[in-house]
Design a protein around this motif. Structure first.
Motif, PDB file in Angstrom:
ATOM      1  N   HIS A  71      55.103 -16.939 -30.316  1.00  0.00           N
ATOM      2  CA  HIS A  71      56.074 -16.306 -31.204  1.00  0.00           C
ATOM      3  C   HIS A  71      56.715 -15.185 -30.401  1.00  0.00           C
ATOM      4  O   HIS A  71      56.471 -15.068 -29.190  1.00  0.00           O
ATOM      5  N   HIS A  73      56.953 -11.636 -31.182  1.00  0.00           N
ATOM      6  CA  HIS A  73      56.634 -10.228 -31.399  1.00  0.00           C
ATOM      7  C   HIS A  73      56.599  -9.497 -30.059  1.00  0.00           C
ATOM      8  O   HIS A  73      56.329 -10.091 -29.009  1.00  0.00           O
ATOM      9  N   SER A 156      55.673 -12.967 -38.728  1.00  0.00           N
ATOM     10  CA  SER A 156      56.784 -13.112 -37.798  1.00  0.00           C
ATOM     11  C   SER A 156      57.761 -14.088 -38.430  1.00  0.00           C
ATOM     12  O   SER A 156      57.326 -15.019 -39.120  1.00  0.00           O
ATOM     13  N   SER A 160      53.795 -18.044 -36.290  1.00  0.00           N
ATOM     14  CA  SER A 160      53.483 -18.291 -34.880  1.00  0.00           C
ATOM     15  C   SER A 160      53.058 -19.748 -34.748  1.00  0.00           C
ATOM     16  O   SER A 160      52.869 -20.447 -35.742  1.00  0.00           O
ATOM     17  N   ASP A 177      47.277 -15.010 -32.661  1.00  0.00           N
ATOM     18  CA  ASP A 177      48.145 -14.489 -33.716  1.00  0.00           C
ATOM     19  C   ASP A 177      48.185 -15.455 -34.895  1.00  0.00           C
ATOM     20  O   ASP A 177      49.232 -15.918 -35.329  1.00  0.00           O
TER      21      ASP A 177
END
Length: 276
Positions: A71, A73, A156, A160, A177
């Motif tokens: 992802h 982040h 997110s 993820s 995550d």
């Protein structure tokens, strides 16, 4: 297949003597496929800086270096501007998002934004390397390996994704995550990890901490153990350590984890593991 950890910390990098043994860099994992003499990378946290230096110093060459992103982040992309091969005009770098075909309209923009002049002196377009931005489907055959992605619960946009890599008759699953909502083990993650030789799983919290941070998008090591048992994996490595957990605390967590699943360890920076 070999796996090496260059960053094992979650949320933000940390430093200090109390973090020396496990390391303070954020997520970055290198996969080395021996049959193809090729490396691939999962996530570009601050640990990717040391990986980049190693690639340059050891004279590692391949036509394209692929980086798979779980992802986007900050702690999983913030090392990319410091990745030395990205400044080599002869180097191709693949920025890959598995499971996100038709879900991401402009993958390049995600990385261009963090390198705007307000934040960084060198823009993505002037780094030098030839970047290729590709959003793949849930299952692809890439350079001889079969890569499968599965969505995970995480705070997110789009959540993820966990990865399953099948190559050289061995299987690696990477699920960082990821949260098992309210402690109910996500069957998608169990299916992704089924029979894996090695499962790398988020274990940021203890069971008591998870009660406080429910909904934040991370697991306890007990959740990771539950996945490992349900999926019948051979080995478990816990990663994405909380920035407030020092070496001694992680030692104690590892000890308790091994009571539940003996063939388990906590990831340390620089640790290299043979899969299978």
């Amino acid at each position: 297949m070999k796996v090496k950890f260059y960053g094992v910390r979650g949320s933000l990098p940390v430093c200090g003597r109390e973090f020396e043994r496990y390391g303070g860099n954020t997520t970055c994992i290198r996969i080395y496929r021996e049959n193809a003499h090729r490396i691939a990378i999962i996530d570009a946290g601050t640990g990717i800086r040391n990986l980049g230096k190693e690639i340059i110093n050891n004279g590692i060459t391949q036509n394209i270096i692929n980086i798979f992103f779980s992802h986007f982040h900050w702690d999983h992309i913030q090392g990319l501007p410091f990745f030395a091969p990205a400044y080599n005009k002869d180097q191709r770098i693949g920025i890959l998002a598995m499971g996100r075909r038709e879900k991401i309209t402009n993958l390049k923009e995600i990385f261009s934004m963090q390198m705007q002049k307000e934040y960084f002196p060198i823009g993505l377009e002037t780094m030098g390397a030839q970047f290729e931005f590709i959003a793949y489907g849930n299952k692809e055959q890439l350079y001889g390996a079969i890569v499968t992605a599965a969505p995970q619960h995480h705070l997110s946009p789009g959540g993820s994704y966990g990865f399953r890599v099948e190559d050289e008759a061995v299987t690696l699953a990477v699920c960082t995550d990821a949260e098992h909502m309210d402690g109910v083990i996500d069957q998608n993650i169990v299916n992704l990890a089924r029979g894996a030789d090695l499962l790398i799983h988020d274990g940021q919290y203890t069971a008591e901490e998870y009660k406080k941070f429910r909904g934040w998008g991370h697991s306890s090591y007990e959740h990771a153990v539950a996945v490992a048992i349900k999926a019948n994996v051979k080995k478990l490595i816990i990663t994405h350590h909380d920035p407030d957990h020092n070496d001694d605390f992680l030692d104690s967590m590892e000890y308790e984890c091994q009571k539940l699943f003996p063939n388990s360890i906590f990831a340390k920076e620089g640790m290299e593991v043979l899969v299978g």
